[in-house]
Scaffold this motif. Structure first.
Motif, PDB file in Angstrom:
ATOM      1  N   PHE A 198     -23.411  21.288  -9.060  1.00 19.58           N
ATOM      2  CA  PHE A 198     -23.054  20.431  -7.936  1.00 19.58           C
ATOM      3  C   PHE A 198     -24.233  19.560  -7.514  1.00 19.58           C
ATOM      4  CE2 PHE A 198     -21.884  19.525  -3.484  1.00 19.58           C
ATOM      5  CZ  PHE A 198     -20.598  19.042  -3.689  1.00 19.58           C
ATOM      6  N   SER A 199     -25.423  20.157  -7.445  1.00 22.26           N
ATOM      7  CA  SER A 199     -26.629  19.392  -7.091  1.00 22.26           C
ATOM      8  C   SER A 199     -26.931  18.323  -8.125  1.00 22.26           C
ATOM      9  CB  SER A 199     -27.825  20.333  -6.957  1.00 22.26           C
ATOM     10  OG  SER A 199     -27.609  21.273  -5.954  1.00 22.26           O
ATOM     11  N   SER A 200     -26.733  18.656  -9.385  1.00 20.40           N
ATOM     12  CA  SER A 200     -26.954  17.678 -10.456  1.00 20.40           C
ATOM     13  C   SER A 200     -25.981  16.513 -10.334  1.00 20.40           C
ATOM     14  CB  SER A 200     -26.805  18.338 -11.827  1.00 20.40           C
ATOM     15  OG  SER A 200     -27.762  19.348 -11.988  1.00 20.40           O
ATOM     16  N   LEU A 201     -24.734  16.808 -10.015  1.00 15.05           N
ATOM     17  CA  LEU A 201     -23.752  15.742  -9.829  1.00 15.05           C
ATOM     18  C   LEU A 201     -24.113  14.851  -8.642  1.00 15.05           C
ATOM     19  CD1 LEU A 201     -20.426  17.684 -10.463  1.00 15.05           C
ATOM     20  CD2 LEU A 201     -21.367  15.855 -11.857  1.00 15.05           C
ATOM     21  N   VAL A 202     -24.553  15.466  -7.557  1.00 17.46           N
ATOM     22  CA  VAL A 202     -24.972  14.701  -6.372  1.00 17.46           C
ATOM     23  C   VAL A 202     -26.165  13.814  -6.725  1.00 17.46           C
ATOM     24  CG1 VAL A 202     -25.974  14.878  -4.059  1.00 17.46           C
ATOM     25  CG2 VAL A 202     -24.055  16.341  -4.713  1.00 17.46           C
TER      26      VAL A 202
END
Length: 158
Positions: free
Chosen positions: A60-64
């Motif tokens: 999720f952090s990578s996508l953000v």
């Protein structure tokens, strides 16, 4: 068997709510998690939950980060790309899978949601994807296959 029936019912309600309203009630992922806690136990499961949550947080952090870099500004993913119900759903199901199976389910559910959206796009007035709803449908199918399977192999750790 009652717990699996309750789980399937919660997942189907989640599908209906997300399809109709493009949001799910916060109680549903909490119920899914509570039912899962009732169905599984042991320290191995708690370790898997933490690892699965870490996996989700990293993805999720990578996508953000990717979306923010692409837009050249920080974008709140809960306003632009995902719903809070989607996040709660993926966190709630962390206890249903071991680490590898969670990663496979996560990726498969994303692809399943995209495929379902393409198939039902003509029948929907919404432009957004009911990610938690379609993912709950896939989990419902997986749980039912596991429950009805005559082999020893299970997709979930239930």
């Amino acid at each position: 068997m009652v717990a699996q029936g309750s789980l399937v019912l919660c997942l189907l309600i989640m599908l209906w709510q997300d399809w109709k309203y493009r949001r799910i009630h916060v109680v549903l992922p909490m119920l899914v998690f509570a039912i899962g806690m009732f169905m599984v136990n042991g320290l191995v499961v708690y370790k898997a939950i933490l690892i699965n949550m870490a996996f989700f947080a990293i993805v999720f952090s990578s996508l953000v980060l990717y979306m923010s870099l692409k837009a050249k500004a920080f974008l709140n993913p809960l306003e632009h790309y995902f719903g809070l119900g989607d996040v709660f759903f993926y966190l709630a199901i962390t206890l249903f899978f071991d680490v590898k199976q969670y990663a496979v389910f996560f990726i498969t559910s994303m692809l399943f949601a995209l495929l379902m959206q393409l198939l039902v796009k003509k029948h929907s007035n919404h432009t957004t994807v009911p990610l938690a709803g379609f993912s709950s449908l896939l989990l419902c199918i997986v749980v039912l296959v596991d429950a009805l399977s005559v082999t020893n192999y299970k997709f979930t750790i239930l």
